[in-house]
Design a protein around this motif. Structure first.
Motif, short mmCIF file in Angstrom:
data_model
loop_
_atom_site.label_atom_id
_atom_site.label_comp_id
_atom_site.label_asym_id
_atom_site.label_seq_id
_atom_site.Cartn_x
_atom_site.Cartn_y
_atom_site.Cartn_z
N HIS A 7 0.85 -1.19 0.00
CA HIS A 7 0.00 0.00 0.00
C HIS A 7 0.89 1.24 0.00
O HIS A 7 1.96 1.25 0.61
N LYS A 8 0.44 2.27 -0.68
CA LYS A 8 1.24 3.50 -0.79
C LYS A 8 1.58 4.09 0.56
O LYS A 8 2.63 4.71 0.75
N ASP A 9 0.68 3.88 1.55
CA ASP A 9 0.90 4.47 2.87
C ASP A 9 1.97 3.74 3.69
O ASP A 9 2.34 4.21 4.76
N GLY A 34 -7.43 -2.03 2.46
CA GLY A 34 -7.86 -1.61 3.78
C GLY A 34 -6.77 -1.68 4.84
O GLY A 34 -7.02 -1.43 6.01
N ARG A 35 -5.56 -2.08 4.40
CA ARG A 35 -4.38 -2.17 5.26
C ARG A 35 -4.57 -3.16 6.41
O ARG A 35 -4.00 -3.00 7.49
N GLN A 36 -5.36 -4.21 6.15
CA GLN A 36 -5.45 -5.31 7.10
C GLN A 36 -4.22 -6.20 7.01
O GLN A 36 -3.89 -6.93 7.95
N ILE A 37 -3.56 -6.16 5.85
CA ILE A 37 -2.29 -6.83 5.63
C ILE A 37 -1.32 -5.81 5.05
O ILE A 37 -1.72 -4.72 4.67
N MET A 38 -0.03 -6.19 4.97
CA MET A 38 0.98 -5.20 4.61
C MET A 38 1.50 -5.34 3.18
O MET A 38 2.08 -4.39 2.64
N ALA A 39 1.31 -6.51 2.58
CA ALA A 39 1.79 -6.72 1.21
C ALA A 39 1.10 -7.95 0.63
O ALA A 39 0.57 -8.79 1.36
N THR A 40 1.12 -8.05 -0.71
CA THR A 40 0.55 -9.21 -1.40
C THR A 40 1.40 -9.52 -2.63
O THR A 40 2.27 -8.73 -3.03
N VAL A 41 1.12 -10.67 -3.24
CA VAL A 41 1.70 -10.98 -4.55
C VAL A 41 0.56 -11.24 -5.54
O VAL A 41 0.58 -12.18 -6.31
N ASN A 42 -0.43 -10.38 -5.53
CA ASN A 42 -1.58 -10.49 -6.43
C ASN A 42 -1.15 -10.48 -7.90
O ASN A 42 -0.16 -9.83 -8.26
N ASN A 43 -1.93 -11.18 -8.73
CA ASN A 43 -1.78 -11.02 -10.17
C ASN A 43 -2.15 -9.58 -10.55
O ASN A 43 -2.94 -8.94 -9.86
N PRO A 44 -1.59 -9.04 -11.63
CA PRO A 44 -1.90 -7.66 -12.02
C PRO A 44 -3.40 -7.38 -12.16
O PRO A 44 -3.86 -6.31 -11.77
#
Length: 210
Positions: A40-42, A105-115
């Motif tokens: 997330h940008k934040d 929603g910043r419930q988690i800090m990072a992901t490896v989602n598909n584009p």
């Protein structure tokens, strides 16, 4: 049946299912989805090096989410964790949409989602791509380096393939191969491949079986 890589991994992990993937009838490989590391940008992170520094500083409290356990997202995160000496707290979800929603929603800090799963949030300026798990840099994210560029010979793509039932007649298989070949070659499908950052990977039945 439309398949992901879990067509292979689930029977490997759960032998008691008695599923023989070689019994299915190959129909079409419609494309493959690369994986991208998003924050997330934040979070205030703009490079993979800053990501590594942040994860290490949190000593196991950095939380990432992904779709499933022992499937695509967790495999990518597990490799990255081992290769870069990262201690990540991984939370499995039922699907990629829920993962992207919780990163927003910043419930988690990072992901490896598909584009495709992260596209709307990226276009809104909420998500920052840090790393691509593809062979080369992606056209949609030309400034995002690959893990290969960071010295690790690892790529991972999620297949979007179609298979027929075991025992399907050759005539029926050829009928459906023709149907999906027309879809694959259409402007509409190729436009979707481009807009959603998939990669083409044409394979005939023998190549798919192999």
């Amino acid at each position: 049946m439309v398949t992901l890589n879990s067509l292979y991994t689930t029977p490997l992990r759960q032998e008691a299912l008695g599923v023989d993937i070689e019994a299915f009838t190959p129909i079409a490989m419609m494309g493959v989805d690369p994986f991208v590391l998003w924050v997330h940008k934040d979070e205030g992170i703009s490079t993979f090096e800053e990501f590594v520094e942040k994860v290490r500083s949190m000593d196991g409290d950095f939380v990432m989410g992904g779709a499933g356990q022992g499937q695509e997202d967790s495999i990518v995160i597990a490799y990255m964790s081992g290769a870069c000496d990262l201690d990540i707290n991984y939370i499995p979800y039922d699907g990629g949409g829920a993962v992207a929603k919780d990163l927003a929603g910043r419930q988690i800090m990072a992901t490896v989602n598909n584009p495709a799963e992260a596209k709307g949030f990226y276009e809104a300026g909420d998500f920052v791509p840090l790393l691509a798990f593809s062979d080369e840099r992606m056209d949609a994210y030309p400034d995002v380096p690959t893990l290969k560029e960071k010295g690790h010979d690892f790529t991972y793509y999620n297949q979007r393939a179609v298979v027929g039932a075991p025992g399907m007649s050759e005539a029926a298989a050829e009928y459906y191969r023709d149907v999906f070949s027309q879809v694959y070659e259409s402007d509409a499908w190729q436009g979707y491949v481009e807009s959603e950052s998939l990669s083409n990977l044409p394979m005939d039945a023998d190549e798919t079986r192999a």
